[in-house]
Scaffold this active site. Structure first.
Site, PDB file in Angstrom:
ATOM      1  N   LYS A  65      -5.737  -5.773  -3.062  1.00 33.38           N
ATOM      2  CA  LYS A  65      -6.877  -5.131  -2.750  1.00 33.38           C
ATOM      3  C   LYS A  65      -7.787  -5.027  -4.190  1.00 33.38           C
ATOM      4  CE  LYS A  65      -8.038  -0.473  -0.478  1.00 33.38           C
ATOM      5  NZ  LYS A  65      -7.462   0.460   0.277  1.00 33.38           N
ATOM      6  N   SER A  84      -8.969   1.198   4.733  1.00 29.56           N
ATOM      7  CA  SER A  84      -9.991   0.671   3.737  1.00 29.56           C
ATOM      8  C   SER A  84      -9.266  -0.863   3.167  1.00 29.56           C
ATOM      9  CB  SER A  84     -10.141   1.449   2.689  1.00 29.56           C
ATOM     10  OG  SER A  84      -9.004   1.972   1.861  1.00 29.56           O
ATOM     11  N   SER A 103      -4.993   3.799   5.165  1.00 26.15           N
ATOM     12  CA  SER A 103      -5.668   2.476   4.814  1.00 26.15           C
ATOM     13  C   SER A 103      -4.616   1.406   4.629  1.00 26.15           C
ATOM     14  CB  SER A 103      -6.454   2.796   3.545  1.00 26.15           C
ATOM     15  OG  SER A 103      -7.358   3.631   3.643  1.00 26.15           O
TER      16      SER A 103
END
Length: 461
Positions: free
Chosen positions: A76, A152, A176
């Site tokens: 990420k 996310s 997330s």
């Protein structure tokens, strides 16, 4: 206990494939498929070639290779990657200087022999559940590209589900890791709060942030988690506990004591989510239904703590660069920066009380089952969903079932099921396998048992 990542590492160790050849195939898949999914925001090809060449050179010298030798992975884009700008999904960060060194977990993956191929799409500053990023484009669900990947850490889950890489890293503040793992049909692990170092990652909510891996099998998830473990003085919240490897215990004998979380977790579950829990409960012989009385209050507490800490973190830049922030999050951050301290104090009290409620359940059970998301992946751009006869905001509601557990910091493995109901029958929906503090091994054992029973499986494309 194997999986795509462990298969690659075994082939590289045995000389059946070179790390360079594995990387070439990975980059070819990425170039072919990612334009459809929009998982990657950066590809670190030069670095990856250097890391793959180093692994092949070690083998040529006859050295013993580390456990993830030659395995491609991505992170990420809130993880620091040396010489890359850490975006954290935000345009406001694009002019920052490049990171001077790797995040702690990126360095641990390198030590384990894994090969970093890039950075992944996410909700801006991790404040969202859909990865509909207005700066870098929406990440699309590989099982239906008209739908969200979740967030996310949407790029992290979708990259595994789309067959781009076998392992990724993400973060979980309010769900997330678990939300995108559920919606994309992959395995994901949110460890106990404080278990893995967050050093070198862009923060969101210091008292709720967790980091963890995604994979296409429970075995690969355990292998990645084992590589990431260990104390780190550079993260003040990281527990100074020695590593506790879980991969050797996945198939350990002895039945787990498993119960289903009812009450709040049933009330806010749609038909597919209830069916997912039924599938998991049957496979794990979980007949008991138990309640976490403070779940709704814990979710409210998570909202308040998130708003206050996130707002405080971004307040200065919101004053000077408000228009750089995306519409999905900027007004919430402004409002959060104005939350009274008394509200935050009360939220922390509630958080502790619900934590004690959960500990009481673990006196009788090792693992608790709950849905990871209330529904399957919604269409990109959807503003509303219908649940329990009510119209609810789609983006916020994806965290209905994860936020109460985030608030109390318990370890959770998300395992993918395929409920197969007429509505959205082609889409996955995951279950949360929730353990007592520091008992990630129980969560992963339950996930492995579901996989062995055919009740949970990933279907990378």
């Amino acid at each position: 206990m194997s999986g795509p990542a462990q298969d690659i590492a075994r082939q590289v160790r045995n000389g059946e494939r070179s790390a360079a050849a594995v990387l070439d195939a990975t980059l070819a898949r990425l170039r072919e498929r990612d334009p459809r999914y929009n998982c990657f925001t950066a590809v670190t090809e030069n670095r990856a070639r250097q890391e793959a060449a180093a692994i092949d050179a070690r083998r040529a010298r006859g050295e013993a290779l580390p456990p993830l030798a030659g395995v491609p992975y991505a992170v990420k884009n809130l993880f620091d990657i040396a010489d890359q700008v850490t975006l954290a999904g935000g345009r406001v960060n694009a002019s920052n200087p490049p990171a001077r060194r790797d995040a702690a977990l990126v360095e641990r993956m390198r030590q384990a022999g894994a090969v970093l191929v890039g950075a992944l799409n996410m909700d801006e500053h991790a404040y969202g559940f859909t990865t509909e990023n207005t700066h870098y484009g929406a990440c699309r669900n590989p099982h239906d590209p008209t739908r969200i990947a979740g967030g996310s850490s949407g790029g992290s889950a979708a990259a595994v589900a789309g067959g781009l890489v076998p392992l990724t890293l993400g973060s979980d503040t309010n769900g997330s890791i678990r939300v995108p793992a559920s919606l994309c049909g992959v395995f994901g692990l949110k460890p106990t709060f404080g278990r893995l170092s967050r050093a070198g990652s862009f923060p969101f909510v210091g008292s709720l942030d967790h980091l963890g891996p995604f994979a296409a099998s429970a075995g690969d998830l355990a292998a990645a988690y084992d590589a990431l473990q260990g104390p780190d003085p550079d993260d003040v919240a990281c527990a100074q506990r020695p590593a506790a490897p879980v991969l050797p215990t996945l198939a350990e004998g002895g039945a787990l004591r498993v119960a289903v979380l009812g009450g709040y977790f049933s009330e806010w579950a749609g038909p597919q989510a209830r069916r997912a829990v039924e599938i998991a409960a049957r496979a794990l012989d979980a007949a008991a239904i138990v309640d976490l009385p403070g779940a709704a209050q814990a979710r409210a507490a998570a909202f308040i703590i998130t708003a206050a800490e996130g707002g405080a973190l971004h307040r200065r830049k919101l004053v000077t660069h408000y228009d750089y922030y995306e519409p999905h999050s900027r007004d919430r951050l402004v409002a959060g920066s104005l939350v009274p301290a008394a509200w935050v104090q009360q939220a922390q009290r509630i958080r502790h009380r619900v934590y004690l409620e959960a500990l009481a359940l673990f006196d009788q059970y090792d693992v608790l089952i709950a849905p990871a998301t209330p529904v399957c992946a919604t269409p990109i751009g959807a503003d509303w969903l219908t649940l329990a006869g009510k119209e609810l905001p789609a983006r916020a509601s994806m965290g209905l079932l994860t936020q109460p557990i985030s608030a109390i910091g318990l370890p959770v493995c998300t395992a993918p099921t395929w409920p197969g109901l007429e509505q959205d029958g082609h889409l996955p929906l995951g279950v949360q396998l929730i353990g007592a503090p520091w008992r990630e091994a129980d969560c992963l054992r339950a996930a492995h048992a579901l996989e062995q029973a055919g009740a949970a499986r990933s279907r990378p494309l």
